[in-house]
Design a protein around this motif. Structure first.
Motif, PDB file in Angstrom:
ATOM      1  N   ILE A  10       0.815  -1.212   0.000  1.00  0.00           N
ATOM      2  CA  ILE A  10       0.000   0.000   0.000  1.00  0.00           C
ATOM      3  C   ILE A  10       0.854   1.270   0.000  1.00  0.00           C
ATOM      4  O   ILE A  10       0.437   2.319  -0.482  1.00  0.00           O
ATOM      5  CB  ILE A  10      -0.965  -0.016   1.216  1.00  0.00           C
ATOM      6  CG1 ILE A  10      -2.077   1.021   1.022  1.00  0.00           C
ATOM      7  CG2 ILE A  10      -0.230   0.196   2.510  1.00  0.00           C
ATOM      8  CD1 ILE A  10      -3.185   0.914   2.033  1.00  0.00           C
ATOM      9  N   ALA A  11       2.098   1.152   0.494  1.00  0.00           N
ATOM     10  CA  ALA A  11       2.994   2.316   0.513  1.00  0.00           C
ATOM     11  C   ALA A  11       3.385   2.769  -0.884  1.00  0.00           C
ATOM     12  O   ALA A  11       3.860   3.895  -1.066  1.00  0.00           O
ATOM     13  CB  ALA A  11       4.250   1.987   1.318  1.00  0.00           C
ATOM     14  N   LEU A  12       3.196   1.905  -1.883  1.00  0.00           N
ATOM     15  CA  LEU A  12       3.574   2.244  -3.254  1.00  0.00           C
ATOM     16  C   LEU A  12       2.437   2.857  -4.064  1.00  0.00           C
ATOM     17  O   LEU A  12       2.626   3.217  -5.224  1.00  0.00           O
ATOM     18  CB  LEU A  12       4.085   0.982  -3.977  1.00  0.00           C
ATOM     19  CG  LEU A  12       5.322   0.307  -3.372  1.00  0.00           C
ATOM     20  CD1 LEU A  12       5.680  -0.942  -4.159  1.00  0.00           C
ATOM     21  CD2 LEU A  12       6.508   1.271  -3.343  1.00  0.00           C
ATOM     22  N   LEU A  13       1.258   2.988  -3.462  1.00  0.00           N
ATOM     23  CA  LEU A  13       0.116   3.534  -4.189  1.00  0.00           C
ATOM     24  C   LEU A  13       0.275   5.032  -4.406  1.00  0.00           C
ATOM     25  O   LEU A  13       0.532   5.782  -3.477  1.00  0.00           O
ATOM     26  CB  LEU A  13      -1.178   3.269  -3.423  1.00  0.00           C
ATOM     27  CG  LEU A  13      -1.621   1.811  -3.264  1.00  0.00           C
ATOM     28  CD1 LEU A  13      -2.898   1.740  -2.454  1.00  0.00           C
ATOM     29  CD2 LEU A  13      -1.816   1.151  -4.632  1.00  0.00           C
ATOM     30  N   LEU A  14       0.108   5.454  -5.665  1.00  0.00           N
ATOM     31  CA  LEU A  14       0.113   6.873  -6.001  1.00  0.00           C
ATOM     32  C   LEU A  14      -1.322   7.303  -6.288  1.00  0.00           C
ATOM     33  O   LEU A  14      -1.985   6.696  -7.146  1.00  0.00           O
ATOM     34  CB  LEU A  14       0.992   7.124  -7.231  1.00  0.00           C
ATOM     35  CG  LEU A  14       2.488   6.814  -7.065  1.00  0.00           C
ATOM     36  CD1 LEU A  14       3.209   7.014  -8.387  1.00  0.00           C
ATOM     37  CD2 LEU A  14       3.101   7.701  -5.981  1.00  0.00           C
ATOM     38  N   PRO A  15      -1.825   8.313  -5.586  1.00  0.00           N
ATOM     39  CA  PRO A  15      -3.231   8.712  -5.764  1.00  0.00           C
ATOM     40  C   PRO A  15      -3.578   8.997  -7.228  1.00  0.00           C
ATOM     41  O   PRO A  15      -2.812   9.647  -7.948  1.00  0.00           O
ATOM     42  CB  PRO A  15      -3.341   9.979  -4.909  1.00  0.00           C
ATOM     43  CG  PRO A  15      -2.262   9.841  -3.889  1.00  0.00           C
ATOM     44  CD  PRO A  15      -1.137   9.137  -4.581  1.00  0.00           C
ATOM     45  N   ASP A  16      -4.728   8.461  -7.644  1.00  0.00           N
ATOM     46  CA  ASP A  16      -5.303   8.738  -8.964  1.00  0.00           C
ATOM     47  C   ASP A  16      -4.354   8.442 -10.121  1.00  0.00           C
ATOM     48  O   ASP A  16      -4.414   9.089 -11.172  1.00  0.00           O
ATOM     49  CB  ASP A  16      -5.778  10.203  -9.048  1.00  0.00           C
ATOM     50  CG  ASP A  16      -6.935  10.467  -8.090  1.00  0.00           C
ATOM     51  OD1 ASP A  16      -7.787   9.570  -7.927  1.00  0.00           O
ATOM     52  OD2 ASP A  16      -6.965  11.553  -7.490  1.00  0.00           O
ATOM     53  N   HIS A  17      -3.471   7.478  -9.951  1.00  0.00           N
ATOM     54  CA  HIS A  17      -2.575   7.116 -11.053  1.00  0.00           C
ATOM     55  C   HIS A  17      -3.361   6.324 -12.099  1.00  0.00           C
ATOM     56  O   HIS A  17      -4.105   5.406 -11.755  1.00  0.00           O
ATOM     57  CB  HIS A  17      -1.400   6.278 -10.536  1.00  0.00           C
ATOM     58  CG  HIS A  17      -0.273   6.191 -11.512  1.00  0.00           C
ATOM     59  ND1 HIS A  17      -0.318   5.371 -12.612  1.00  0.00           N
ATOM     60  CD2 HIS A  17       0.915   6.846 -11.563  1.00  0.00           C
ATOM     61  CE1 HIS A  17       0.806   5.509 -13.299  1.00  0.00           C
ATOM     62  NE2 HIS A  17       1.572   6.391 -12.687  1.00  0.00           N
TER      63      HIS A  17
END
Length: 321
Positions: A10-17
């Motif tokens: 989850i730390a690798l999630l970029l918002p609205d990518h």
């Protein structure tokens, strides 16, 4: 064909990518439970709420997840040179490394060997320039009995030890590559043996002891272009200084020093990692066990260097007179 889902930290999630316009799932037992429909915005607030309730990884389609990780890999140089927080950089480099390790295990080829070499070169450049990154990565390593997680952790530990020893750049690269590829032979081992919760029977133990030979064969036949030392690390990382190791029962200086470095990191990571047959040990207890019960199997100077590299809190308790 049944859809395959893979985890993403989850730390690798970029918002609205745009590459994350996918349904997200949680894994509950053997089932996948829908967490977020792809048309719901992936906002920073939503990601933070998941973190607050303890979500560590989400699952999405394997194809989409791998495309996203490849994108992160291609953006790694830019991100690591940016003003992003060091903690975020450490999570990125660890996640990308795990992706590279998975590729090695699942699809060994000349293309994957090039990917591994390029990643190691890029990774070492930033770990030299930003040494605090390495200790952040090690502090936040995940521990699982999955082969790619173990190999990924051994990669960072062995790379850190090589850098700590002040080795030449080309030699550090060899150690790093050897750590990435060291357990490749386990891909030919029956997964049920690896997952067995109890003691292995004689046949199973014989099979386990063959994996270094299988690793050598795979590297020789399918991963041409790697340094010979990388093949030796795959073959020798279970050999012991006192001649009691496997598969060749090498003794003392017959074992390549790089193989011994990977062995020390491999044992430490295995003791600290989750295994189906025992609980994980905290780092200090793992090092104490290695010192009191296994020191005859290691090069003593390399073991001392490894403890020192991990930090003064371990050196002062274990080695300082």
């Amino acid at each position: 064909m049944k859809e395959r889902f893979l985890p993403l930290n989850i730390a690798l999630l970029l918002p609205d990518h745009p590459l994350l316009e996918e349904d997200f799932y949680l894994k509950v037992g053997d089932r996948f439970v829908l967490l977020r429909k792809k048309d719901i915005p992936l906002t920073p607030e939503r990601i933070n709420r998941w973190k607050e309730v303890g979500v560590k990884s989400i699952y999405l389609r394997a194809e989409a997840r791998n495309a996203y990780l490849l994108h992160l890999y291609n953006q790694m140089e830019e991100t690591l040179r940016s003003n992003a927080q060091q903690e975020e950089k450490a999570k990125l480099i660890y996640g990308v490394s795990e992706f590279v390790t998975e590729r090695i295990i699942e699809d060994l080829s000349e293309e994957v060997v090039r990917l591994a070499k390029d990643f190691v070169g890029e990774c070492l450049k930033h770990l030299r320039e930003q040494p605090d990154l390495l200790h952040l990565v090690i502090r936040n390593m995940s521990h699982d009995f999955l082969n790619q997680v173990h190999s990924n952790n051994v990669f960072f530990l062995a790379t850190g030890l090589a850098l700590f020893l002040g080795m030449e750049k080309s030699e550090v690269e060899k150690v790093s590559l050897g750590a990435l590829f060291h357990d490749l032979g386990k891909t030919k081992l029956d997964p049920q043996i690896l997952k067995k919760p109890g003691r292995l029977d004689p046949y199973e133990w014989t099979e386990v002891k063959r994996h270094p030979l299988w690793g050598k064969e795979l590297l020789k036949s399918q991963a041409k272009g790697l340094p010979e030392e990388v093949v030796r690390m795959a073959l020798e990382h279970h050999e012991s200084k006192d001649g009691t190791g496997y598969p060749l029962r090498l003794f003392g200086e017959e074992i390549h020093p790089y193989s011994m470095m990977v062995k020390i990191c491999d044992v430490f990571e295995a003791l600290c990692g989750i295994r189906p047959y025992r609980e994980a040990l905290p780092p200090f207890k793992a090092l104490l066990f290695m010192k009191e019960g296994m020191i005859h199997k290691f090069d003593r100077e390399l073991f001392k260097a490894f403890v020192t590299f991990l930090g003064p809190e371990y050196y002062n308790k274990l080695l300082k007179k």
